[in-house]
Design a protein around this motif. Sequence first.
Motif, short mmCIF file in Angstrom:
data_model
loop_
_atom_site.label_atom_id
_atom_site.label_comp_id
_atom_site.label_asym_id
_atom_site.label_seq_id
_atom_site.Cartn_x
_atom_site.Cartn_y
_atom_site.Cartn_z
N LEU A 54 0.81 -1.21 0.00
CA LEU A 54 0.00 0.00 0.00
C LEU A 54 0.85 1.26 0.00
N LYS A 55 2.09 1.16 0.46
CA LYS A 55 2.94 2.35 0.52
C LYS A 55 3.08 2.99 -0.87
N ALA A 56 3.27 2.19 -1.88
CA ALA A 56 3.41 2.71 -3.25
C ALA A 56 2.12 3.37 -3.72
N LEU A 57 0.99 2.83 -3.29
CA LEU A 57 -0.30 3.39 -3.70
C LEU A 57 -0.68 4.63 -2.89
N SER A 58 -0.02 4.86 -1.76
CA SER A 58 -0.42 5.95 -0.88
C SER A 58 0.20 7.30 -1.25
N HIS A 59 0.99 7.35 -2.31
CA HIS A 59 1.54 8.63 -2.77
C HIS A 59 0.37 9.52 -3.20
N PRO A 60 0.37 10.81 -2.82
CA PRO A 60 -0.78 11.68 -3.11
C PRO A 60 -1.23 11.68 -4.57
N ASP A 61 -0.32 11.71 -5.50
CA ASP A 61 -0.71 11.71 -6.92
C ASP A 61 -1.37 10.40 -7.31
N THR A 62 -0.87 9.30 -6.76
CA THR A 62 -1.46 7.99 -7.05
C THR A 62 -2.85 7.88 -6.45
N VAL A 63 -3.00 8.36 -5.21
CA VAL A 63 -4.32 8.33 -4.56
C VAL A 63 -5.31 9.17 -5.36
N GLN A 64 -4.86 10.34 -5.81
CA GLN A 64 -5.75 11.22 -6.59
C GLN A 64 -6.19 10.52 -7.88
N ALA A 65 -5.25 9.87 -8.56
CA ALA A 65 -5.58 9.17 -9.81
C ALA A 65 -6.53 8.00 -9.53
N LEU A 66 -6.25 7.23 -8.49
CA LEU A 66 -7.13 6.11 -8.14
C LEU A 66 -8.50 6.60 -7.71
N GLN A 67 -8.54 7.73 -7.02
CA GLN A 67 -9.83 8.30 -6.62
C GLN A 67 -10.66 8.66 -7.84
N GLU A 68 -10.02 9.27 -8.84
CA GLU A 68 -10.76 9.64 -10.06
C GLU A 68 -11.25 8.40 -10.80
N LEU A 69 -10.41 7.38 -10.90
CA LEU A 69 -10.84 6.13 -11.55
C LEU A 69 -11.99 5.49 -10.79
N THR A 70 -11.91 5.52 -9.46
CA THR A 70 -12.97 4.94 -8.63
C THR A 70 -14.26 5.73 -8.79
N ARG A 71 -14.15 7.04 -8.83
CA ARG A 71 -15.34 7.87 -9.05
C ARG A 71 -16.00 7.55 -10.39
N LEU A 72 -15.18 7.34 -11.42
CA LEU A 72 -15.73 6.98 -12.73
C LEU A 72 -16.42 5.62 -12.69
N ALA A 73 -15.82 4.67 -11.97
CA ALA A 73 -16.43 3.35 -11.85
C ALA A 73 -17.78 3.45 -11.13
N VAL A 74 -17.83 4.28 -10.09
CA VAL A 74 -19.08 4.47 -9.36
C VAL A 74 -20.12 5.13 -10.26
N GLN A 75 -19.71 6.16 -10.97
CA GLN A 75 -20.63 6.86 -11.87
C GLN A 75 -21.14 5.92 -12.95
N ASN A 76 -20.27 5.10 -13.49
CA ASN A 76 -20.66 4.14 -14.52
C ASN A 76 -21.70 3.15 -13.99
N ARG A 77 -21.54 2.73 -12.75
CA ARG A 77 -22.44 1.74 -12.14
C ARG A 77 -23.75 2.35 -11.67
N THR A 78 -23.68 3.57 -11.07
CA THR A 78 -24.88 4.16 -10.47
C THR A 78 -25.58 5.17 -11.36
N GLY A 79 -24.85 5.72 -12.34
CA GLY A 79 -25.41 6.76 -13.19
C GLY A 79 -25.40 8.13 -12.54
N ARG A 80 -24.78 8.24 -11.36
CA ARG A 80 -24.70 9.51 -10.63
C ARG A 80 -23.24 9.93 -10.47
N PHE A 81 -23.02 11.25 -10.54
CA PHE A 81 -21.71 11.81 -10.26
C PHE A 81 -21.33 11.50 -8.83
N SER A 82 -20.10 11.14 -8.59
CA SER A 82 -19.63 10.79 -7.26
C SER A 82 -18.56 11.76 -6.78
N ARG A 83 -18.64 12.11 -5.51
CA ARG A 83 -17.62 12.96 -4.89
C ARG A 83 -16.92 12.20 -3.78
#
Length: 170
Positions: free
Chosen positions: A67-96
């Motif tokens: 997890l240390k490699a994934l916890s870098h702020p830029d990596t977390v930000q990128a993963l957060q955006e990908l996760t938000r897109l996955a949520v939006q794709n599944r629910t049809g709603r914008f995610s924050r």
Amino acid sequence: MTTTEAHESANDDETSVASLEQEGDVAADYIEELLDIADIDGDIDLDVRAGRAYVSVDSPDTTESGLKALSHPDTVQALQELTRLAVQNRTGRFSRLILDIGGSRDARQDELDALVGRAIDRLDEGAGQASLPAMSSYERKLVHDLVAARGYVSESFGDGADRHTVIRRA
């Protein structure tokens, strides 16, 4: 407020919490699949706070778990955006939703606190204002709260990826 309006408001709050819990569940499934693909161990916790779903990934030993490699702020930000897109794709709603990996949010909060401290030092040395670098809306919100707690004022300027915070005396 009438009894009917109060009841509808309560139902909206429940619906909102239920929607956020659904976002968290979808995000957790997505992150779990990602961790499985990368062969990284992690415990996923879900929470709903301040109108957002929070997804935290942690491990008793972050350095050994990968997890240390994934916890870098830029990596977390990128993963957060990908996760938000996955949520939006599944629910049809914008995610924050907010994603925290290995305590990255606390570490970023500490970095922002130090950044605000240095900016206020410049104001105390006579600068009329202090501009901070561009950051996400969530980070700007944290900065605004930190600045207000120290008795200064802040405002956001710019558009999109260039949006940044300026701090001034109250």
